[in-house]
Design a protein around this motif. Structure first.
Motif, PDB file in Angstrom:
ATOM      1  N   ASP A  53     -12.693  -6.566   6.398  1.00 23.50           N
ATOM      2  CA  ASP A  53     -13.393  -7.238   5.301  1.00 23.50           C
ATOM      3  C   ASP A  53     -13.627  -6.291   4.128  1.00 23.50           C
ATOM      4  OD1 ASP A  53     -13.468  -9.542   6.805  1.00 23.50           O
ATOM      5  OD2 ASP A  53     -15.563  -9.312   7.425  1.00 23.50           O
ATOM      6  N   ARG A  54     -13.988  -5.056   4.415  1.00 22.85           N
ATOM      7  CA  ARG A  54     -14.248  -4.102   3.337  1.00 22.85           C
ATOM      8  C   ARG A  54     -12.960  -3.763   2.591  1.00 22.85           C
ATOM      9  NH1 ARG A  54     -17.207  -3.009  -0.748  1.00 22.85           N
ATOM     10  NH2 ARG A  54     -16.999  -0.853  -1.471  1.00 22.85           N
ATOM     11  N   THR A  55     -11.867  -3.618   3.323  1.00 21.15           N
ATOM     12  CA  THR A  55     -10.585  -3.326   2.685  1.00 21.15           C
ATOM     13  C   THR A  55     -10.200  -4.432   1.718  1.00 21.15           C
ATOM     14  OG1 THR A  55      -9.871  -2.109   4.661  1.00 21.15           O
ATOM     15  CG2 THR A  55      -8.159  -2.787   3.109  1.00 21.15           C
ATOM     16  N   VAL A  56     -10.340  -5.671   2.157  1.00 21.12           N
ATOM     17  CA  VAL A  56     -10.005  -6.805   1.301  1.00 21.12           C
ATOM     18  C   VAL A  56     -10.955  -6.873   0.107  1.00 21.12           C
ATOM     19  CG1 VAL A  56      -9.827  -9.325   1.214  1.00 21.12           C
ATOM     20  CG2 VAL A  56      -8.973  -8.080   3.204  1.00 21.12           C
ATOM     21  N   ALA A  57     -12.224  -6.544   0.321  1.00 23.32           N
ATOM     22  CA  ALA A  57     -13.201  -6.583  -0.770  1.00 23.32           C
ATOM     23  C   ALA A  57     -12.873  -5.575  -1.868  1.00 23.32           C
ATOM     24  CB  ALA A  57     -14.603  -6.322  -0.225  1.00 23.32           C
ATOM     25  N   LEU A  58     -12.162  -4.510  -1.529  1.00 22.30           N
ATOM     26  CA  LEU A  58     -11.801  -3.494  -2.517  1.00 22.30           C
ATOM     27  C   LEU A  58     -10.614  -3.902  -3.378  1.00 22.30           C
ATOM     28  CD1 LEU A  58     -12.228  -0.298  -0.325  1.00 22.30           C
ATOM     29  CD2 LEU A  58     -13.667  -0.993  -2.260  1.00 22.30           C
ATOM     30  N   VAL A  59      -9.938  -4.968  -2.992  1.00 21.74           N
ATOM     31  CA  VAL A  59      -8.827  -5.466  -3.809  1.00 21.74           C
ATOM     32  C   VAL A  59      -9.406  -6.132  -5.051  1.00 21.74           C
ATOM     33  CG1 VAL A  59      -6.890  -7.076  -3.891  1.00 21.74           C
ATOM     34  CG2 VAL A  59      -7.358  -5.780  -1.797  1.00 21.74           C
ATOM     35  N   PRO A  60      -8.969  -5.758  -6.242  1.00 22.43           N
ATOM     36  CA  PRO A  60      -9.562  -6.342  -7.452  1.00 22.43           C
ATOM     37  C   PRO A  60      -9.272  -7.832  -7.558  1.00 22.43           C
ATOM     38  CG  PRO A  60      -7.631  -5.028  -8.003  1.00 22.43           C
ATOM     39  CD  PRO A  60      -7.917  -4.780  -6.551  1.00 22.43           C
ATOM     40  N   ARG A  61     -10.198  -8.552  -8.138  1.00 23.11           N
ATOM     41  CA  ARG A  61      -9.999  -9.982  -8.380  1.00 23.11           C
ATOM     42  C   ARG A  61      -9.173 -10.116  -9.655  1.00 23.11           C
ATOM     43  NH1 ARG A  61     -11.283  -9.366  -3.943  1.00 23.11           N
ATOM     44  NH2 ARG A  61     -12.904 -10.449  -2.782  1.00 23.11           N
ATOM     45  N   HIS A  83      11.105   0.277   0.038  1.00 23.17           N
ATOM     46  CA  HIS A  83      10.795  -1.072  -0.442  1.00 23.17           C
ATOM     47  C   HIS A  83      10.887  -1.141  -1.962  1.00 23.17           C
ATOM     48  CE1 HIS A  83       7.607  -3.929  -1.929  1.00 23.17           C
ATOM     49  NE2 HIS A  83       8.454  -4.732  -1.318  1.00 23.17           N
ATOM     50  N   ALA A  84      11.535  -2.175  -2.458  1.00 23.17           N
ATOM     51  CA  ALA A  84      11.626  -2.420  -3.903  1.00 23.17           C
ATOM     52  C   ALA A  84      10.448  -3.291  -4.319  1.00 23.17           C
ATOM     53  CB  ALA A  84      12.942  -3.101  -4.238  1.00 23.17           C
ATOM     54  N   PRO A  85       9.529  -2.759  -5.108  1.00 24.47           N
ATOM     55  CA  PRO A  85       8.323  -3.519  -5.458  1.00 24.47           C
ATOM     56  C   PRO A  85       8.613  -4.588  -6.504  1.00 24.47           C
ATOM     57  CG  PRO A  85       8.334  -1.422  -6.605  1.00 24.47           C
ATOM     58  CD  PRO A  85       9.543  -1.420  -5.703  1.00 24.47           C
ATOM     59  N   PRO A  86       7.645  -5.457  -6.764  1.00 24.55           N
ATOM     60  CA  PRO A  86       7.822  -6.477  -7.810  1.00 24.55           C
ATOM     61  C   PRO A  86       8.034  -5.828  -9.180  1.00 24.55           C
ATOM     62  CG  PRO A  86       5.897  -6.956  -6.454  1.00 24.55           C
ATOM     63  CD  PRO A  86       6.348  -5.577  -6.088  1.00 24.55           C
ATOM     64  N   SER A  87       8.673  -6.553 -10.055  1.00 28.03           N
ATOM     65  CA  SER A  87       8.898  -6.026 -11.406  1.00 28.03           C
ATOM     66  C   SER A  87       7.651  -6.152 -12.266  1.00 28.03           C
ATOM     67  CB  SER A  87      10.062  -6.774 -12.070  1.00 28.03           C
ATOM     68  OG  SER A  87       9.811  -8.170 -12.092  1.00 28.03           O
ATOM     69  N   GLU A  88       6.759  -7.096 -11.918  1.00 27.11           N
ATOM     70  CA  GLU A  88       5.534  -7.272 -12.691  1.00 27.11           C
ATOM     71  C   GLU A  88       4.407  -6.444 -12.089  1.00 27.11           C
ATOM     72  OE1 GLU A  88       5.449 -11.006  -9.960  1.00 27.11           O
ATOM     73  OE2 GLU A  88       6.858  -9.433 -10.557  1.00 27.11           O
ATOM     74  N   ALA A  89       3.261  -6.419 -12.767  1.00 27.80           N
ATOM     75  CA  ALA A  89       2.096  -5.692 -12.275  1.00 27.80           C
ATOM     76  C   ALA A  89       1.634  -6.285 -10.944  1.00 27.80           C
ATOM     77  CB  ALA A  89       0.975  -5.743 -13.299  1.00 27.80           C
ATOM     78  N   TYR A  90       1.149  -5.429 -10.047  1.00 31.54           N
ATOM     79  CA  TYR A  90       0.700  -5.870  -8.729  1.00 31.54           C
ATOM     80  C   TYR A  90      -0.315  -4.884  -8.182  1.00 31.54           C
ATOM     81  CZ  TYR A  90       3.969  -2.316  -6.973  1.00 31.54           C
ATOM     82  OH  TYR A  90       4.623  -1.128  -6.709  1.00 31.54           O
ATOM     83  N   ASP A  91      -0.998  -5.272  -7.119  1.00 30.27           N
ATOM     84  CA  ASP A  91      -1.889  -4.384  -6.374  1.00 30.27           C
ATOM     85  C   ASP A  91      -1.298  -4.160  -4.997  1.00 30.27           C
ATOM     86  OD1 ASP A  91      -3.950  -4.134  -8.386  1.00 30.27           O
ATOM     87  OD2 ASP A  91      -4.530  -6.191  -7.913  1.00 30.27           O
ATOM     88  N   GLN A  98      -1.357  -1.435  -9.932  1.00 29.02           N
ATOM     89  CA  GLN A  98      -2.564  -1.103 -10.694  1.00 29.02           C
ATOM     90  C   GLN A  98      -3.654  -0.487  -9.819  1.00 29.02           C
ATOM     91  OE1 GLN A  98      -2.311  -1.532 -14.137  1.00 29.02           O
ATOM     92  NE2 GLN A  98      -0.226  -1.926 -13.397  1.00 29.02           N
ATOM     93  N   ARG A  99      -3.830  -1.025  -8.628  1.00 30.08           N
ATOM     94  CA  ARG A  99      -4.761  -0.422  -7.651  1.00 30.08           C
ATOM     95  C   ARG A  99      -4.081  -0.368  -6.303  1.00 30.08           C
ATOM     96  NH1 ARG A  99     -11.102  -1.700  -6.522  1.00 30.08           N
ATOM     97  NH2 ARG A  99     -11.208  -0.237  -8.272  1.00 30.08           N
ATOM     98  N   ALA A 100      -4.272   0.731  -5.599  1.00 28.72           N
ATOM     99  CA  ALA A 100      -3.800   0.887  -4.227  1.00 28.72           C
ATOM    100  C   ALA A 100      -5.018   1.120  -3.336  1.00 28.72           C
ATOM    101  CB  ALA A 100      -2.816   2.040  -4.106  1.00 28.72           C
ATOM    102  N   VAL A 101      -5.176   0.284  -2.327  1.00 29.02           N
ATOM    103  CA  VAL A 101      -6.240   0.440  -1.328  1.00 29.02           C
ATOM    104  C   VAL A 101      -5.561   0.910  -0.050  1.00 29.02           C
ATOM    105  CG1 VAL A 101      -8.121  -0.679  -0.092  1.00 29.02           C
ATOM    106  CG2 VAL A 101      -7.553  -1.411  -2.431  1.00 29.02           C
ATOM    107  N   LEU A 102      -5.853   2.147   0.343  1.00 25.72           N
ATOM    108  CA  LEU A 102      -5.137   2.775   1.442  1.00 25.72           C
ATOM    109  C   LEU A 102      -6.092   3.184   2.552  1.00 25.72           C
ATOM    110  CD1 LEU A 102      -2.902   5.247  -0.641  1.00 25.72           C
ATOM    111  CD2 LEU A 102      -2.402   2.869  -0.025  1.00 25.72           C
ATOM    112  N   ILE A 103      -5.652   2.984   3.779  1.00 25.33           N
ATOM    113  CA  ILE A 103      -6.338   3.541   4.943  1.00 25.33           C
ATOM    114  C   ILE A 103      -5.505   4.728   5.400  1.00 25.33           C
ATOM    115  CG2 ILE A 103      -7.162   3.121   7.282  1.00 25.33           C
ATOM    116  CD1 ILE A 103      -7.345   0.143   6.534  1.00 25.33           C
ATOM    117  N   THR A 104      -6.062   5.925   5.281  1.00 28.24           N
ATOM    118  CA  THR A 104      -5.349   7.150   5.637  1.00 28.24           C
ATOM    119  C   THR A 104      -6.199   7.975   6.588  1.00 28.24           C
ATOM    120  OG1 THR A 104      -6.268   8.605   3.912  1.00 28.24           O
ATOM    121  CG2 THR A 104      -4.419   7.171   3.276  1.00 28.24           C
TER     122      THR A 104
END
Length: 273
Positions: free
Chosen positions: A38-46, A103-111, A135-141
């Motif tokens: 839940d916390r990881t998902v909450a850190l994803v920007p709206r 992995h080839a990421p999307p051409s548009e902006a993404y998180d 634009q934002r990366a939420v990582l568990i390391t």
């Protein structure tokens, strides 16, 4: 990115029998703690932009991410996990079987979200920094990696080299008990944001990063002396130190992002054109 559920692979059918835990040969430690999820998902920007999840596993994060209502591409190398996820994912999720380092990421902006396989931590970070678009990366390391990247307890060379273009934040510690199988060390939630306005022009990236490496690896009793040995005048070093609150005897690990950028700018003024 397609909004229709799919799984892009030649053949992802599960073999007969039960599906065991994460594949040890793939370094998989699956996230099972709902509070951490839940916390990881909450850190994803709206924001109204796609999401990419690397190392999606069996979807512990994928399905909650899908509930944000944004298109999600879930990338997973294990065929059994990818097949299972492809069957249960909702319509806004595309499952891609593949190597996250290719992995080839999307051409548009993404998180981007990733429960990083611990043995791939450094390659994943280096790959991430070279990709444009996110634009934002939420990582568990691993916990120590998260601390170092966020400059908790001192700056590392890797962080100093990328600070002009990214910010690093440590959200919290994640106990080893949050994973199955349980790893030998704790993890951390690391949030990396791309700066809207870089502190150093992208065209200067190679030059700046060589400068940071030269300072970190330079000889001298403290960063003042190291800078002077790189060709910065001592009076310029003193002015730089006063402006940035850098104490005598400070080491490169003690500098913040602004001090690094100002040191580079001071050094650049001394270089012949």
């Amino acid at each position: 990115m397609s909004r229709n559920r799919s799984s892009r692979s030649a053949d992802l059918r599960l073999p007969p029998g039960n599906d065991p835990g994460g594949a040890h040969e793939l370094g998989q430690n699956l996230l099972v703690d709902t509070q951490v999820i839940d916390r990881t998902v909450a850190l994803v920007p709206r924001a109204d932009r796609p999401l990419v999840e690397w190392a999606a596993g069996r979807g512990a994060l994928t399905l909650p991410l899908a509930r944000l209502g944004r298109p999600v591409e879930a990338v997973e190398i294990d065929p059994r996990s990818a097949a299972r996820l492809g069957r249960i994912a909702p319509g806004n999720v595309t499952v891609t079987r593949g190597d996250i380092l290719r992995h080839a990421p999307p051409s548009e902006a993404y998180d981007l979200v990733c429960n990083v396989p611990f043995h791939l931590t450094t390659p994943v970070l280096r790959r991430l920094f070279t990709l444009s678009g996110w634009q934002r990366a939420v990582l568990i390391t691993q916990w120590e990696v998260a601390r170092k990247r966020a400059a908790v307890g001192g700056t590392t060379l890797l962080t100093a080299q990328w600070w002009p273009w990214f910010t690093f934040g440590l959200d919290r510690r994640v106990p080893a008990s949050a994973f199955r199988p349980r790893p030998s060390v704790d993890a951390g939630l690391l949030v990396i944001d791309r700066r809207r306005e870089p502190l150093v022009p992208v065209a200067d990236q190679d030059r700046y990063q060589r400068f940071a490496a030269a300072v970190f690896n330079g000889r001298g009793r403290g960063v003042h002396e190291v800078l002077a040995r790189t060709g910065v005048g001592r009076s310029d070093v003193r002015r730089w130190a006063r402006a940035n609150g850098v104490r005598p005897g400070a080491l490169p690990r003690d500098l913040d992002a602004r001090a690094w950028v100002d040191a580079y700018a001071t050094s650049a003024r001394r270089r012949p054109r």
